[in-house]
Design an enzyme around this catalytic site. Structure first.
Site, PDB file in Angstrom:
ATOM      1  N   GLU A 159      36.909  31.761  38.039  1.00  0.00           N
ATOM      2  CA  GLU A 159      37.177  30.581  37.379  1.00  0.00           C
ATOM      3  C   GLU A 159      36.237  30.550  36.029  1.00  0.00           C
ATOM      4  OE1 GLU A 159      38.486  27.539  40.669  1.00  0.00           O
ATOM      5  OE2 GLU A 159      36.336  27.834  40.545  1.00  0.00           O
ATOM      6  N   CYS A 173      22.631  31.855  47.524  1.00  0.00           N
ATOM      7  CA  CYS A 173      21.710  30.568  47.405  1.00  0.00           C
ATOM      8  C   CYS A 173      22.370  29.551  48.218  1.00  0.00           C
ATOM      9  CB  CYS A 173      21.469  30.256  45.980  1.00  0.00           C
ATOM     10  SG  CYS A 173      20.992  31.360  44.765  1.00  0.00           S
ATOM     11  N   HIS A 184      14.877  25.517  40.955  1.00  0.00           N
ATOM     12  CA  HIS A 184      15.183  24.698  42.136  1.00  0.00           C
ATOM     13  C   HIS A 184      14.007  24.471  43.123  1.00  0.00           C
ATOM     14  CE1 HIS A 184      18.955  25.290  40.411  1.00  0.00           C
ATOM     15  NE2 HIS A 184      19.276  26.616  40.975  1.00  0.00           N
ATOM     16  N   CYS A 200      29.273  36.482  44.528  1.00  0.00           N
ATOM     17  CA  CYS A 200      27.960  36.632  44.345  1.00  0.00           C
ATOM     18  C   CYS A 200      27.220  37.079  45.495  1.00  0.00           C
ATOM     19  CB  CYS A 200      27.351  35.234  43.770  1.00  0.00           C
ATOM     20  SG  CYS A 200      25.672  35.498  43.055  1.00  0.00           S
ATOM     21  N   CYS A 238      29.218  22.344  38.289  1.00  0.00           N
ATOM     22  CA  CYS A 238      28.245  23.482  38.725  1.00  0.00           C
ATOM     23  C   CYS A 238      28.199  23.718  40.224  1.00  0.00           C
ATOM     24  CB  CYS A 238      26.727  22.811  38.488  1.00  0.00           C
ATOM     25  SG  CYS A 238      26.640  22.586  36.706  1.00  0.00           S
ATOM     26  N   CYS A 246      31.860  27.799  30.193  1.00  0.00           N
ATOM     27  CA  CYS A 246      31.192  28.162  31.335  1.00  0.00           C
ATOM     28  C   CYS A 246      31.907  29.549  31.844  1.00  0.00           C
ATOM     29  CB  CYS A 246      31.210  27.241  32.238  1.00  0.00           C
ATOM     30  SG  CYS A 246      30.212  27.608  33.686  1.00  0.00           S
ATOM     31  N   CYS A 285      25.288  26.918  47.073  1.00  0.00           N
ATOM     32  CA  CYS A 285      26.429  27.281  45.861  1.00  0.00           C
ATOM     33  C   CYS A 285      27.391  27.502  46.672  1.00  0.00           C
ATOM     34  CB  CYS A 285      25.565  28.243  45.085  1.00  0.00           C
ATOM     35  SG  CYS A 285      26.630  29.138  43.929  1.00  0.00           S
TER      36      CYS A 285
END
Ligand code: SAH
Ligand code: SF4
Length: 368
Positions: A96, A120, A225, A116, A343, A109, A123
């Protein structure tokens, strides 16, 4: 992008590589520069239409090369003007890309990987697992497609004025392919963006932060974070390999390679997890007196997550505390959440996952 062909895809080649390509064909390197302008600035992918090349060179290019873009599966527009594309990355998978219009700029973006591996905790991309790295052509192809699909700005410039590597994937775990894409973003023969307008966001792969600082030094955003290792180990597992002290050391070195450059620290606001004033103080202690800005990101939920967004008041107080402590702190406005484009909501379509859960070995492999 997975056509079976021997023809070289010229889309992702930066100037140096394209010139070598032409030299190998026995042609003058300046033709490479003409071709770059045709592709990236005029949006032409048909060699036949490159009318300042001789007919014979056009014919040779048709026979030996191709310009292949990622296929658009869908394009959606949010009520706030945000646009999201789903691009095929072959084998039934998709990545995306999101365009965020603002009065003074247009930010794209982009994704760097299919999924990934870094997992995390908060996410959606991480929850999907990892399939593969994107090639440079698939990375720059997202920018090409967006610029062609969107109307130009009132001054005639392309719609995309800023590019952030904040889509799917960890860009510094795909260093080999983001570098040529960045080269094209900065090149006057392609997109001509300044280093300030290109931002790599990383969860903290320290050795590659050092390399990036030496090799192109674009703007850097770091997904911090958490203000201490115990909490960061839980939220951003790569912290076990590259803990906060070594990450920050790499950041300050990065900033020093270009005077007066700030590092942006992203901090996702998770209710009752990392959002107390004590956390704000701990964060301020870490960044005090350093070239740092903090960007608070209200958590964007996705299906299956255990986390919740911090209350608006909590975020305001957290930001105010950071400011009292002398830090530059902003809160990211949530955009495009009605089309799952905010995000951390980018999930694309990732199948044939190599792995789901993270191990030390996985982190090392992902960083190689
Ligand atoms: N892998 C890179 C870049 C992609 S993520 C990185 O981690 O920095 C871009 C930003 O979105 C990161 O700061 C990431 O931590 C944040 N993010 C991820 N999931 C999120 C969520 N659900 N809500 C808000 N921000 C999120
Ligand atoms: Fe990967 Fe970034 Fe998501 Fe972490 S936040 S899982 S590094 S995309």
């Amino acid at each position: 992008m997975h056509q079976v062909t021997d023809k070289k895809n010229l889309l992702g080649l930066p100037q140096g590589e394209l010139e070598s390509c032409f030299s190998e064909m026995g042609e003058k390197p300046f033709h490479a520069r003409q071709v770059m302008r045709w592709i990236h600035q005029r949006g032409i992918t048909d060699f036949e239409a490159m009318t300042d090349l001789s007919k014979s060179l056009r014919q040779r290019l048709i026979e030996s090369a191709r310009i292949e873009l990622p296929q658009v599966l869908s394009q959606q527009e949010s009520a706030d003007g945000t646009v999201k594309w789903l691009f095929s990355s072959g084998s039934g998978q998709a990545i995306e890309t999101v365009f965020i219009p603002e009065p003074d700029r247009g930010t794209l973006c982009i994704s760097s990987q299919v999924g990934c591996a870094l997992d995390c905790a908060f996410c959606a991309t991480g929850a999907q697992g990892f399939n593969r790295n994107l090639a440079a052509a698939e990375i720059i192809g997202q920018v090409w497609r967006a610029n062609q699909a969107l109307p130009r700005r009132s001054n005639g410039d392309f719609a995309v004025t800023n590019v952030v590597f904040m889509g799917m994937g960890e860009p510094l775990a795909n260093y080999r392919h983001i570098l040529p894409a960045i080269d094209l973003l900065l090149s006057d023969l392609a997109y001509g963006l300044s280093r300030r307008r290109v931002t790599v966001s990383t969860s903290g792969i320290v050795p590659h932060i050092d390399r990036l600082g030496d090799e192109c030094n674009v703007s850097l955003a770091v997904s911090l974070h958490a203000p201490n290792d115990a909490l960061r180990d839980r939220l951003v597992p790569i912290n076990k390999l590259h803990p906060i002290a070594s990450l920050l050391e790499a950041c300050w070195l990065y900033a020093s390679k270009r005077a007066n450059r700030f590092i942006t620290f992203e901090y996702v606001m998770l209710r009752d997890v990392n959002d107390s004033l004590q956390h704000a103080d701990e964060l301020a202690d870490l960044l005090d007196g350093k070239p740092a800005k903090v960007n608070l990101i209200p958590f964007n939920p996705f299906s299956g997550t255990e986390f919740r967004r911090s209350a608006a008041d909590t975020i305001r107080h957290f930001q105010a505390r950071l400011r009292q402590r002398g830090l530059v702190a902003t809160t990211r406005r949530t955009r495009g959440d009605d089309i799952d484009a905010a995000c951390g909501q980018l999930a694309g379509k990732v199948s044939d996952r190599v792995r789901k859960r993270l191990s030390e070995k996985t982190i090392r492999m992902a960083s190689a």
